[in-house]
Design a protein around this motif. Structure first.
Motif, PDB file in Angstrom:
ATOM      1  N   SER A 202       0.854  -1.183   0.000  1.00  0.00           N
ATOM      2  CA  SER A 202       0.000   0.000   0.000  1.00  0.00           C
ATOM      3  C   SER A 202       0.891   1.235   0.000  1.00  0.00           C
ATOM      4  O   SER A 202       1.966   1.226   0.601  1.00  0.00           O
ATOM      5  CB  SER A 202      -0.900   0.002   1.244  1.00  0.00           C
ATOM      6  OG  SER A 202      -1.707   1.157   1.281  1.00  0.00           O
ATOM      7  N   GLU A 210      -5.033   3.616   8.314  1.00  0.00           N
ATOM      8  CA  GLU A 210      -6.399   4.003   7.952  1.00  0.00           C
ATOM      9  C   GLU A 210      -6.378   5.244   7.065  1.00  0.00           C
ATOM     10  O   GLU A 210      -7.114   5.329   6.077  1.00  0.00           O
ATOM     11  CB  GLU A 210      -7.208   4.270   9.219  1.00  0.00           C
ATOM     12  CG  GLU A 210      -8.686   4.515   8.979  1.00  0.00           C
ATOM     13  CD  GLU A 210      -9.462   4.628  10.269  1.00  0.00           C
ATOM     14  OE1 GLU A 210     -10.713   4.629  10.201  1.00  0.00           O
ATOM     15  OE2 GLU A 210      -8.842   4.720  11.353  1.00  0.00           O
ATOM     16  N   GLY A 213      -4.944   4.473   3.608  1.00  0.00           N
ATOM     17  CA  GLY A 213      -5.899   3.648   2.869  1.00  0.00           C
ATOM     18  C   GLY A 213      -6.960   4.489   2.184  1.00  0.00           C
ATOM     19  O   GLY A 213      -7.339   4.227   1.034  1.00  0.00           O
ATOM     20  N   ILE A 214      -7.442   5.528   2.881  1.00  0.00           N
ATOM     21  CA  ILE A 214      -8.438   6.416   2.284  1.00  0.00           C
ATOM     22  C   ILE A 214      -7.832   7.189   1.122  1.00  0.00           C
ATOM     23  O   ILE A 214      -8.458   7.369   0.071  1.00  0.00           O
ATOM     24  CB  ILE A 214      -9.014   7.371   3.348  1.00  0.00           C
ATOM     25  CG1 ILE A 214      -9.867   6.583   4.350  1.00  0.00           C
ATOM     26  CG2 ILE A 214      -9.839   8.481   2.696  1.00  0.00           C
ATOM     27  CD1 ILE A 214     -10.404   7.422   5.495  1.00  0.00           C
ATOM     28  N   GLN A 216      -5.330   6.264  -0.836  1.00  0.00           N
ATOM     29  CA  GLN A 216      -5.141   5.367  -1.977  1.00  0.00           C
ATOM     30  C   GLN A 216      -6.469   5.039  -2.654  1.00  0.00           C
ATOM     31  O   GLN A 216      -6.557   5.069  -3.898  1.00  0.00           O
ATOM     32  CB  GLN A 216      -4.458   4.071  -1.527  1.00  0.00           C
ATOM     33  CG  GLN A 216      -4.285   3.073  -2.667  1.00  0.00           C
ATOM     34  CD  GLN A 216      -3.378   1.905  -2.303  1.00  0.00           C
ATOM     35  OE1 GLN A 216      -2.451   2.053  -1.519  1.00  0.00           O
ATOM     36  NE2 GLN A 216      -3.643   0.740  -2.878  1.00  0.00           N
ATOM     37  N   THR A 217      -7.477   4.739  -1.877  1.00  0.00           N
ATOM     38  CA  THR A 217      -8.782   4.402  -2.444  1.00  0.00           C
ATOM     39  C   THR A 217      -9.351   5.570  -3.253  1.00  0.00           C
ATOM     40  O   THR A 217      -9.901   5.383  -4.347  1.00  0.00           O
ATOM     41  CB  THR A 217      -9.768   4.017  -1.326  1.00  0.00           C
ATOM     42  OG1 THR A 217      -9.267   2.871  -0.627  1.00  0.00           O
ATOM     43  CG2 THR A 217     -11.139   3.705  -1.893  1.00  0.00           C
ATOM     44  N   THR A 218      -9.183   6.783  -2.732  1.00  0.00           N
ATOM     45  CA  THR A 218      -9.696   7.961  -3.435  1.00  0.00           C
ATOM     46  C   THR A 218      -8.920   8.212  -4.717  1.00  0.00           C
ATOM     47  O   THR A 218      -9.504   8.551  -5.765  1.00  0.00           O
ATOM     48  CB  THR A 218      -9.634   9.194  -2.524  1.00  0.00           C
ATOM     49  OG1 THR A 218     -10.332   8.924  -1.307  1.00  0.00           O
ATOM     50  CG2 THR A 218     -10.267  10.400  -3.205  1.00  0.00           C
ATOM     51  N   GLN A 220      -7.457   6.014  -6.565  1.00  0.00           N
ATOM     52  CA  GLN A 220      -7.889   5.008  -7.529  1.00  0.00           C
ATOM     53  C   GLN A 220      -9.275   5.331  -8.079  1.00  0.00           C
ATOM     54  O   GLN A 220      -9.524   5.190  -9.282  1.00  0.00           O
ATOM     55  CB  GLN A 220      -7.883   3.629  -6.858  1.00  0.00           C
ATOM     56  CG  GLN A 220      -6.481   3.103  -6.569  1.00  0.00           C
ATOM     57  CD  GLN A 220      -6.499   1.835  -5.722  1.00  0.00           C
ATOM     58  OE1 GLN A 220      -7.226   1.745  -4.732  1.00  0.00           O
ATOM     59  NE2 GLN A 220      -5.685   0.867  -6.106  1.00  0.00           N
ATOM     60  N   ALA A 221     -10.179   5.800  -7.204  1.00  0.00           N
ATOM     61  CA  ALA A 221     -11.530   6.128  -7.649  1.00  0.00           C
ATOM     62  C   ALA A 221     -11.520   7.280  -8.652  1.00  0.00           C
ATOM     63  O   ALA A 221     -12.389   7.363  -9.530  1.00  0.00           O
ATOM     64  CB  ALA A 221     -12.394   6.487  -6.442  1.00  0.00           C
ATOM     65  N   GLU A 387     -17.909  11.141  -4.287  1.00  0.00           N
ATOM     66  CA  GLU A 387     -17.886  10.111  -3.257  1.00  0.00           C
ATOM     67  C   GLU A 387     -16.710  10.289  -2.290  1.00  0.00           C
ATOM     68  O   GLU A 387     -16.380   9.381  -1.531  1.00  0.00           O
ATOM     69  CB  GLU A 387     -17.793   8.722  -3.909  1.00  0.00           C
ATOM     70  CG  GLU A 387     -18.994   8.355  -4.766  1.00  0.00           C
ATOM     71  CD  GLU A 387     -20.263   8.225  -3.937  1.00  0.00           C
ATOM     72  OE1 GLU A 387     -20.173   7.782  -2.773  1.00  0.00           O
ATOM     73  OE2 GLU A 387     -21.345   8.575  -4.451  1.00  0.00           O
ATOM     74  N   ASP A 388     -16.066  11.448  -2.317  1.00  0.00           N
ATOM     75  CA  ASP A 388     -14.912  11.680  -1.454  1.00  0.00           C
ATOM     76  C   ASP A 388     -15.266  11.466   0.015  1.00  0.00           C
ATOM     77  O   ASP A 388     -16.392  11.720   0.456  1.00  0.00           O
ATOM     78  CB  ASP A 388     -14.396  13.120  -1.608  1.00  0.00           C
ATOM     79  CG  ASP A 388     -13.908  13.403  -3.020  1.00  0.00           C
ATOM     80  OD1 ASP A 388     -13.881  12.460  -3.833  1.00  0.00           O
ATOM     81  OD2 ASP A 388     -13.552  14.565  -3.299  1.00  0.00           O
ATOM     82  N   ARG A 389     -14.255  11.030   0.773  1.00  0.00           N
ATOM     83  CA  ARG A 389     -14.416  10.891   2.213  1.00  0.00           C
ATOM     84  C   ARG A 389     -13.277  11.628   2.906  1.00  0.00           C
ATOM     85  O   ARG A 389     -12.172  11.741   2.378  1.00  0.00           O
ATOM     86  CB  ARG A 389     -14.419   9.415   2.635  1.00  0.00           C
ATOM     87  CG  ARG A 389     -15.533   8.591   2.020  1.00  0.00           C
ATOM     88  CD  ARG A 389     -15.697   7.269   2.759  1.00  0.00           C
ATOM     89  NE  ARG A 389     -16.253   7.438   4.099  1.00  0.00           N
ATOM     90  CZ  ARG A 389     -17.557   7.600   4.356  1.00  0.00           C
ATOM     91  NH1 ARG A 389     -18.437   7.631   3.376  1.00  0.00           N
ATOM     92  NH2 ARG A 389     -17.975   7.732   5.600  1.00  0.00           N
TER      93      ARG A 389
END
Length: 457
Positions: A202, A210, A213-214, A216-218, A220-221, A387-389
């Motif tokens: 990662s 945590e 992770g957010i 990286q996920t964002t 990629q999205a 969809e951002d967090r």
């Protein structure tokens, strides 16, 4: 003994410039500084400043898209890299001149050339001129590290990213640290199709799991192709671009390959090897808590010491050195609880212990760690349909209730962590956060409204 200079600084980056200015203007020392490249060093010329300006440029397309959701008849045209690059160079010229002016106004003599150490009290310029000096400060910074792989000469590093003649259509960023992640977001925001290859599991290793992770996920999205667990086995030129062969056997073609696989201290070739100055396994100049090497007259500050490789830390180290040696005010640079920010999209701000580090460092005798966290969709981008967090997270020692770490993911995280850092540096407890009245509606209000831990570790 009479010396030509009381202090000779090798390196014109942030740490060296601060040390030279304070030693001369406030310490009354006769000071010289040698810089073989541009004044300002990595941060001003090849790092923080131009990178942040590129971050700003890359954020506009998304802002324009969001504007439409808010009722504006807005559209974004094409990005003019040549125009931006010209404006960027003008700004760097301005900043370099400001650094130079600051030194000259402080009475520092500048040599625009390479300097090496001859012995503990002598330095030599590239033209052969030698000076006797009472103290020497090594402030030569760091340089990008590129692994030895076939075809590595086809790649660029962060040093060259600001000088590209044109923007690529397809780019490969090799690495998963903050420099790699930031440039991946920059290029993507400027309209480049971006792939990241990182041999780890990662990206952003070392940051809170945590939080990263957010991020990286964002990323990629938003369309960045992050390939973890794979590295580049080799590069070769092809008619259509540069082909990268992955360790997983894949073959992918790009217009640009950028390596961001770490940095190494810039300590070689300046004469330190045979003087008894300690050099570590990564090439770092070994110093004590006063930034002094094993040779009493030679000191070192900044990235060349590989302590905390951040510009504000180098500035603090340079100032502390000048206070100690020339102002009679013994000062140690404080390396505890240093905040940092990663200017990805979304940003990540961090200070203190991550959840994982807190678990490792706390013994059974010290007791459990409480984790307070809130992750949610922020009002601004939620309204625009994204969809951002964001994440607000506190790591708290259960026994003392002292806040050991704070981690923020979201727009403005870098700005928010600076303010949170003041409280945490002062030793704030969770109760201090709790009795602070929230500012509503803001995302940061979550830092003072989390009442119960989400878990105890």
């Amino acid at each position: 003994m009479t010396f030509d200079y009381d202090l000779f600084v090798i390196g014109g980056g942030s740490g060296g410039v601060r040390a030279a200015r304070i030693a001369s203007a406030e310490g009354g020392a006769k000071v010289a500084l040698a810089e073989e490249s541009r004044m300002g060093g990595t941060c001003v010329i090849r790092g923080c400043v131009p990178k942040k300006l590129m971050v700003f440029a890359s954020e506009y397309p998304e802002q324009v898209q969001d504007a439409r959701a808010y009722g504006w008849d807005a559209s974004v045209g094409s990005f003019d890299w040549t125009r931006f690059r010209g404006a960027l160079e003008n700004e760097l010229d301005r900043l370099e001149a400001a650094y130079r002016g600051t030194l000259l106004n402080a009475g520092v003599t500048i040599y625009d050339t390479r300097a090496v150490v001859v012995d503990p009290h002598r330095v030599r310029l590239a033209d052969g001129t030698e000076f006797s000096v009472k103290h020497i400060l090594i402030a030569t910074g760091g340089r990008p590290f590129v692994p030895t792989v076939p075809g590595a000469e086809l790649a660029v590093t962060s040093n060259e990213m600001f000088d590209l003649e044109t923007l690529p259509k397809r780019a490969l960023v090799v690495g998963g640290g903050y420099i790699a992640s930031e440039f991946a977001c920059i290029l993507h925001g400027l309209g480049v199709a971006v792939t990241m290859m990182y041999r780890g599991a990662s990206i952003l290793r070392g940051f809170d799991d945590e939080a990263r992770g957010i991020v990286q996920t964002t990323m990629q999205a938003r369309g960045i192709d992050i390939q973890c667990g794979v590295d580049v086995a080799g590069l070769h030129k092809a008619p259509g671009g540069i082909v990268a062969r992955g360790t997983d056997g894949s073959m992918q073609e790009f217009d640009l390959v950028m390596y961001a696989t770490g940095r190494l201290p810039n300590s070689g070739g300046i004469g330190l090897e045979n003087l008894g100055v300690g050099i570590g396994v990564r090439g770092q100049v070994l110093v004590d808590e006063w930034s002094q090497t094993a040779v009493p007259s030679i000191y070192a500050v900044g990235d060349v010491t590989d302590r905390i490789n951040l510009t504000p830390v180098a500035i603090r180290e340079g100032h502390a050195f000048a206070d100690t040696v020339f102002r009679g005010v013994p000062t140690k640079a404080d390396h505890q609880l240093v905040a940092s920010a990663v200017f990805t999209q979304p940003e990540l701000g961090s200070i203190g212990l991550s959840e994982e580090a807190a678990k490792r460092q706390h013994s059974e005798a010290q007791g459990p760690i409480e984790i307070f966290a809130a992750s949610f969709r922020p009002m601004k981008s939620l309204f625009a349909g994204r969809e951002d967090r964001v994440l607000m997270k506190l790591v708290v020692d259960q026994a003392s209730q002292r806040v050991l770490g704070c981690h923020i993911v979201g727009n403005g995280a870098g700005e928010m962590i600076q303010l949170a850092a003041i409280a945490i540096k002062m030793g704030a407890t969770k109760a201090d956060f709790d009795r602070t009245v929230a500012v509503h509606p803001t995302v940061s209000e979550e830092l003072v409204t989390m009442r119960k831990p989400v878990r105890v570790v």
